[in-house]
Design an enzyme around this catalytic site. Structure first.
Site, PDB file in Angstrom:
ATOM      1  N   CYS A   1       0.837  -1.196   0.000  1.00  0.00           N
ATOM      2  CA  CYS A   1       0.000   0.000   0.000  1.00  0.00           C
ATOM      3  C   CYS A   1       0.876   1.251   0.000  1.00  0.00           C
ATOM      4  O   CYS A   1       1.572   1.514  -0.975  1.00  0.00           O
ATOM      5  CB  CYS A   1      -0.966  -0.049   1.179  1.00  0.00           C
ATOM      6  SG  CYS A   1      -2.260   1.177   1.078  1.00  0.00           S
TER       7      CYS A   1
ATOM      8  N   HIS B   1      -3.627  -5.314   0.764  1.00  0.00           N
ATOM      9  CA  HIS B   1      -3.039  -5.785   2.024  1.00  0.00           C
ATOM     10  C   HIS B   1      -3.101  -7.316   2.135  1.00  0.00           C
ATOM     11  O   HIS B   1      -4.109  -7.857   2.580  1.00  0.00           O
ATOM     12  CB  HIS B   1      -3.785  -5.165   3.210  1.00  0.00           C
ATOM     13  CG  HIS B   1      -3.516  -3.704   3.361  1.00  0.00           C
ATOM     14  ND1 HIS B   1      -2.486  -3.208   4.131  1.00  0.00           N
ATOM     15  CD2 HIS B   1      -4.116  -2.623   2.807  1.00  0.00           C
ATOM     16  CE1 HIS B   1      -2.470  -1.894   4.073  1.00  0.00           C
ATOM     17  NE2 HIS B   1      -3.460  -1.512   3.273  1.00  0.00           N
TER      18      HIS B   1
ATOM     19  N   GLU C   1      -1.795  -9.138   4.280  1.00  0.00           N
ATOM     20  CA  GLU C   1      -1.785  -9.558   5.689  1.00  0.00           C
ATOM     21  C   GLU C   1      -3.179  -9.628   6.295  1.00  0.00           C
ATOM     22  O   GLU C   1      -3.364 -10.184   7.375  1.00  0.00           O
ATOM     23  CB  GLU C   1      -0.887  -8.616   6.509  1.00  0.00           C
ATOM     24  CG  GLU C   1      -1.408  -7.187   6.738  1.00  0.00           C
ATOM     25  CD  GLU C   1      -1.138  -6.229   5.568  1.00  0.00           C
ATOM     26  OE1 GLU C   1      -0.811  -6.714   4.463  1.00  0.00           O
ATOM     27  OE2 GLU C   1      -1.265  -5.000   5.749  1.00  0.00           O
TER      28      GLU C   1
ATOM     29  N   SER D   1       3.140  -9.104  39.040  1.00  0.00           N
ATOM     30  CA  SER D   1       1.757  -8.707  39.323  1.00  0.00           C
ATOM     31  C   SER D   1       0.871  -9.938  39.490  1.00  0.00           C
ATOM     32  O   SER D   1      -0.246  -9.843  39.973  1.00  0.00           O
ATOM     33  CB  SER D   1       1.232  -7.852  38.180  1.00  0.00           C
ATOM     34  OG  SER D   1       1.053  -8.668  37.035  1.00  0.00           O
TER      35      SER D   1
ATOM     36  N   GLY E   1       0.020 -11.659  36.818  1.00  0.00           N
ATOM     37  CA  GLY E   1      -0.543 -11.899  35.495  1.00  0.00           C
ATOM     38  C   GLY E   1       0.369 -12.792  34.662  1.00  0.00           C
ATOM     39  O   GLY E   1       1.439 -13.194  35.114  1.00  0.00           O
ATOM     40  N   VAL E   2      -0.089 -13.070  33.431  1.00  0.00           N
ATOM     41  CA  VAL E   2       0.653 -13.978  32.550  1.00  0.00           C
ATOM     42  C   VAL E   2       2.065 -13.441  32.271  1.00  0.00           C
ATOM     43  O   VAL E   2       3.057 -14.150  32.412  1.00  0.00           O
ATOM     44  CB  VAL E   2      -0.096 -14.137  31.202  1.00  0.00           C
ATOM     45  CG1 VAL E   2       0.695 -14.984  30.235  1.00  0.00           C
ATOM     46  CG2 VAL E   2      -1.471 -14.728  31.432  1.00  0.00           C
ATOM     47  N   ASP E   3       2.146 -12.152  31.903  1.00  0.00           N
ATOM     48  CA  ASP E   3       3.427 -11.608  31.430  1.00  0.00           C
ATOM     49  C   ASP E   3       4.499 -11.665  32.508  1.00  0.00           C
ATOM     50  O   ASP E   3       5.610 -12.144  32.278  1.00  0.00           O
ATOM     51  CB  ASP E   3       3.264 -10.160  30.953  1.00  0.00           C
ATOM     52  CG  ASP E   3       2.108 -10.001  29.994  1.00  0.00           C
ATOM     53  OD1 ASP E   3       1.649 -11.028  29.466  1.00  0.00           O
ATOM     54  OD2 ASP E   3       1.664  -8.866  29.777  1.00  0.00           O
ATOM     55  N   SER E   4       4.165 -11.153  33.696  1.00  0.00           N
ATOM     56  CA  SER E   4       5.224 -11.110  34.712  1.00  0.00           C
ATOM     57  C   SER E   4       5.547 -12.514  35.212  1.00  0.00           C
ATOM     58  O   SER E   4       6.694 -12.804  35.551  1.00  0.00           O
ATOM     59  CB  SER E   4       4.857 -10.172  35.857  1.00  0.00           C
ATOM     60  OG  SER E   4       3.675 -10.571  36.484  1.00  0.00           O
TER      61      SER E   4
END
Ligand code: XMP
Length: 558
Positions: free
Chosen positions: A83, A201, A203, A255, A257-260
């Protein structure tokens, strides 16, 4: 490892390009569209850039749109402009780009030519005098989609477009291979350089055969090897963490959560466990059994220095009498900083310690604007911008080992590192915790009522299955929770008049939390869940279900 570099000019779909290619097993990196290519972008240690993709953009090349480093046209690597990326290449190389009388938007048919006419099949022509080998391999990716238009030597498919400008004169050396149903250039390829351009696009999932077109570029043209696996990434992370941290301690603020939690698992895997300190604050605004779940998960991963700070009293007394959402958030944020600094000091770590955070790739990307202008730290998280984090960042002692990963990759990494499925599947939970789910004043008693009701709701979502998907409701829902309203209503219990609190249940589906749809429960399940809550939590007299999407509502109530 081979990688594809993506120059981000600000399109909403830039991240999708990165995701699609990583899903093919090739590592991708998104950098600002105007990033200078000198200084290591093209030679990054063991990584080898095999091709560069120029993303779309909401801007016009002839107005405010950013330009890439001109060195991309000299580096010899294959380029794919998508694009705006195509328009950019054409404009930079001397072609003309002008506004369309009417935007091309949505599904648009595209005819691609340059294939051998029927008889020789409809494969791309590649003999002498025809397009080169790279062009042949690129064209091979194009689908013979629905609605074949029958022209010999061509293919027809439905693309997905979103643009208000078009190429009105091709730069020297470019040749048009595809045209939209509206008569505008849709596929443009350079005759002697490995430069490719798509006006649509690939994607976006609505683009027929889009993945195959990207594949043709990544594998056929760039010759990239699919070596991006989580196992390999863990090994690389482990080596870089060990080299960077040396024998200094690393402190991770957890915390729950998943990330930490996954960041914690990674540190415990990469460094000697005695070097890893994990700190978690129980503010009293956590969900039922949350602290114990976090403790169990981290101990199972080998944590030896887990510092759980119990500070319920401090939070509840600071919140006393406060009813305004913003005032509540401010008090929580400020207190969080004060306690965090106090407790970190109390650990007595040497100044040389590293501070780790579970920042993800998407946290670095300001929504819709790309990594480009806002390169670091947008995590909507209570650790962000605390004086402690700022000081450590200034000192060059911040570790963000997940900052190259997307959320689902973090889940895969967590599974590989042995993080419990229960933790990895957890719904997001806001930093200020139950304080934004208890409307009005927060008290210990209300926290307990809400914790109980919420736990029943969640337990029911995990044990009941969706008749449509066969999954448990919890896994089909992006986020579900209960909210305690600051009103009571009349009811009856036996022969006695009862005046109980009103509870709202919220369950939404979402891709990223930016927008959300209400989860359409079968009515029977909602009724049974409501009955179970009012039977078991005596202070709740009435249950309602929140049927507002985001927008106009937000996911949380405060
Ligand atoms: P809203 O309510 O803005 O929420 O639609 C979008 C997502 O963000 C979470 N959220 C927060 N997370 N600190 C956080 O760490 C906060 O102050 C906060 N407020 C909302 C919310 O749970 C949802 O996932």
């Amino acid at each position: 490892m081979d990688k594809i570099l993506i120059l981000d000019f600000g399109s909403q779909t830039t991240q999708l390009i990165g995701r699609r290619i990583r899903d093919m097993g090739v590592y991708t990196e998104i950098v600002p569209g105007d990033a200078p290519l000198s200084g290591g972008l093209l030679e990054d240690g063991a990584d080898r850039v095999r091709g560069i993709i120029l993303s779309g953009s909401p801007e016009s090349v002839y107005e405010a749109g950013a330009a890439p480093d001109k060195a991309i046209y000299e580096c010899g690597l294959p380029l794919l402009g998508i694009c705006y990326g195509l328009q950019r290449m054409n404009y930079d190389l001397g072609g003309l780009v002008e506004p369309l009388p009417r935007r091309e938007y949505g599904r648009v048919g595209v005819t691609v030519t340059g294939f051998e006419p029927a008889g020789g099949g409809s494969g791309p022509s590649g003999g002498s005098g025809g397009p080169g080998e790279a062009v042949r391999r690129f064209l091979e990716g194009f689908p013979s989609g629905s609605g074949e238009n029958g022209t010999p030597g061509s293919r027809y498919f439905t693309s997905w477009m979103s643009h208000g400008d078009t190429l009105t004169r091709l730069a020297s050396g470019f040749r048009q291979y595809g045209q939209s149903d509206n008569g505008y250039p849709a596929v443009v390829i350079h005759e002697s350089r490995p430069w490719f351009g798509l006006q649509f696009h690939p994607e976006v999932t609505h683009c027929e055969g889009g993945l195959e077109i990207l594949r043709a570029f990544v594998f056929g043209v760039c010759g990239a090897l699919a070596a991006w696996t989580m196992e390999r990434y863990v090994e690389e992370l482990r080596a870089s963490l060990t080299a960077r941290v040396g024998d200094n301690p690393a402190l991770l603020l957890i915390s729950g959560g998943v990330d930490s939690t996954v960041a914690g698992a990674l540190l415990l895997k990469a460094l000697p466990v005695d070097q890893v300190h994990l700190m978690y604050m129980d503010t009293g605004l956590m969900r039922k059994d949350e602290t114990e779940t976090v403790r169990r998960a981290l101990e199972k991963l080998g944590a030896r220095h887990l510092h759980i700070v119990y500070c319920q009293e401090e939070f509840l007394s600071a919140l006393q009498g406060l009813t305004e959402p913003e005032a509540k958030r401010k008090v929580i944020g400020d207190l969080f900083i004060t306690i965090q600094e106090r407790e970190v000091r109390a650990l007595g770590l040497p100044d040389s310690y590293f501070l780790a955070q579970g920042t993800l790739y998407t946290d670095l990307i300001e929504s819709g604007k790309g990594v480009g202008k806002k390169a670091h730290l947008i995590k909507s998280h209570h650790n962000v911008g605390t004086p402690l984090v700022d000081a450590k960042r200034k000192a060059g002692r911040i570790l963000e080992p997940l900052d190259r990963l997307y959320k689902d990759e973090v889940r895969r990494l967590g599974a590989l590192l042995g993080v419990e499925g229960e933790v990895l599947r957890r719904h997001p939970f806001p930093g200020p915790g139950l304080a934004v789910r208890i409307l009005g004043e927060v008290t210990a008693e209300k926290c307990n009522i809400l914790r109980e009701a919420d736990a029943i709701f969640i337990e029911e979502l995990k044990s009941r299955r969706s008749p449509e998907t066969g999954n448990c409701f919890y896994d089909d829902i992006w986020q579900a929770f209960a909210v305690l309203l600051p009103i009571r209503s009349v009811g009856v219990a036996g022969d006695v008049r009862k005046y109980g609190w009103v509870l709202a249940l919220r369950a939404i589906t979402s891709a990223d939390g930016m927008t959300a749809d209400v989860y359409p429960f079968p009515t029977g399940d909602l009724l049974e869940i409501s009955t179970r809550i009012t039977n078991l939590v005596k202070d709740i007299g009435r249950v309602t279900y929140d049927i507002s999407s985001k927008p106009p509502a937000t996911i949380e109530w405060e």
